[in-house]
Design an enzyme around this catalytic site. Structure first.
Site, short mmCIF file in Angstrom:
data_model
loop_
_atom_site.label_atom_id
_atom_site.label_comp_id
_atom_site.label_asym_id
_atom_site.label_seq_id
_atom_site.Cartn_x
_atom_site.Cartn_y
_atom_site.Cartn_z
N ASP A 265 0.79 -1.38 0.12
CA ASP A 265 0.02 0.08 0.00
C ASP A 265 0.93 1.36 -0.03
OD1 ASP A 265 0.94 -0.42 2.57
OD2 ASP A 265 -0.95 -1.00 3.35
N ASN B 259 -6.84 -3.25 14.54
CA ASN B 259 -8.39 -3.49 14.24
C ASN B 259 -8.50 -4.87 13.37
OD1 ASN B 259 -7.45 -2.79 11.96
ND2 ASN B 259 -8.49 -0.78 11.78
N HIS C 257 -6.93 -5.22 10.29
CA HIS C 257 -6.55 -4.60 8.99
C HIS C 257 -5.27 -5.72 8.50
CE1 HIS C 257 -4.03 -0.91 9.59
NE2 HIS C 257 -3.21 -2.03 9.84
N GLU D 95 -9.19 -1.99 5.85
CA GLU D 95 -9.83 -1.83 7.16
C GLU D 95 -11.24 -2.55 7.31
OE1 GLU D 95 -7.74 -0.15 8.97
OE2 GLU D 95 -7.16 1.72 8.43
#
Ligand code: PGA
Length: 259
Positions: free
Chosen positions: A67, A136, A138, A143
């Site tokens: 990313d 979280n 990811h 996400e």
């Protein structure tokens, strides 16, 4: 899923670095997927050290990063292009033309995302994708509630991700809100996924990834669908696993013939 629990973060990190180096020794023009973040940094240090000792060359390796932030130029110190140069590419013999990262400053990020996905396809796919995991759940910047069949695209960072990553920026306001990230299906298309998680902070997400339901609310749980996913953990990151004893029974101290 192969769940390997190591005594220390250093042992887990070493196993991951050894696996990546092993891929290159087996196939000098291997296609490796790279991750950024704090967890990956010591992995890259070990790869650099193996290179400096003449144990491995990355000259023919093709690199694809997960990313990039939108809005940062490749020479911005907080861009993932710069991160990779600082931690790995400029310290080894990676050839710049073989290193691929989405262009965060592309005029049309949506078009750039499609171009990047096609570039991965054209190269024949990724042999081994290194992954971290967010608190979280990811992977990449996918996400919670990211489609499990997503491809490379523009995403908005979760508030918690912006806060977690603000430690690398001067001010939280400087953290970009948008990114281009490989999708979950893109990641699952890699022939092997190698995820490293260390520290207590990751224990909740790790438990959901391995033992929770397959669900977009925990994107990393998609790795349950991958036939060659290896999860390397230290004791702290493995702290909330219900079947911890079973994983240790199968692979005592994370030991396995070959990762
Ligand atoms: P970290 O990031 O290694 O900096 O914790 C991992 C991730 O968010 O994927």
């Amino acid at each position: 899923m192969k769940v390997l629990i190591f005594k220390s973060p250093e042992d887990a990190t070493e196993a991951v670095a050894a696996s990546l180096i092993g891929q290159v020794l087996d196939k000098p023009d291997a296609s490796l997927g790279f991750a950024t973040g704090g967890t990956a940094e010591p992995v890259y240090d070990l790869m650099v050290s193996a290179f400096e000792k003449g144990k491995v060359s990355f000259r023919k390796v093709r690199a694809f990063n997960l990313d990039e932030y939108i809005g940062l130029t490749p020479d911005h110190p907080m861009s993932y292009r710069c991160y990779m140069r600082r931690h790995l590419f400029d310290r080894t013999d990676f050839q710049p033309e073989n290193t691929h990262i989405p262009k965060g400053d592309a005029q049309d990020p949506a078009v750039e995302a499609v171009r990047y996905e096609e570039e991965i396809d054209r190269s024949g796919g990724i042999d081994c994708q290194l992954l971290g995991i967010g608190e979280n759940g990811h992977i990449g910047f996918n996400e919670p509630t990211s489609s499990l069949s997503s491809r490379t695209r523009v995403k908005t960072l979760a508030r918690g991700t912006v806060e977690a990553n603000s430690r690398f920026f001067d001010r939280i306001e400087d953290v970009p809100r948008l990114c281009i990230t490989m999708g979950i299906a893109t990641i699952l298309g890699s022939r092997k996924c190698l995820l490293l998680a260390t520290g207590k902070r990751k224990a909740g997400a790790v438990a959901k990834m391995i033992e929770g339901p397959l669900a977009a609310i925990c994107p990393a749980s998609a790795l349950q669908m991958h036939s060659n996913a290896v999860i390397c953990l230290d004791e702290a990151a493995a702290g909330e696993l219900n079947l911890r004893a079973y994983y240790l029974d199968v692979h005592p101290d994370g030991k396995v013939a070959a990762l």
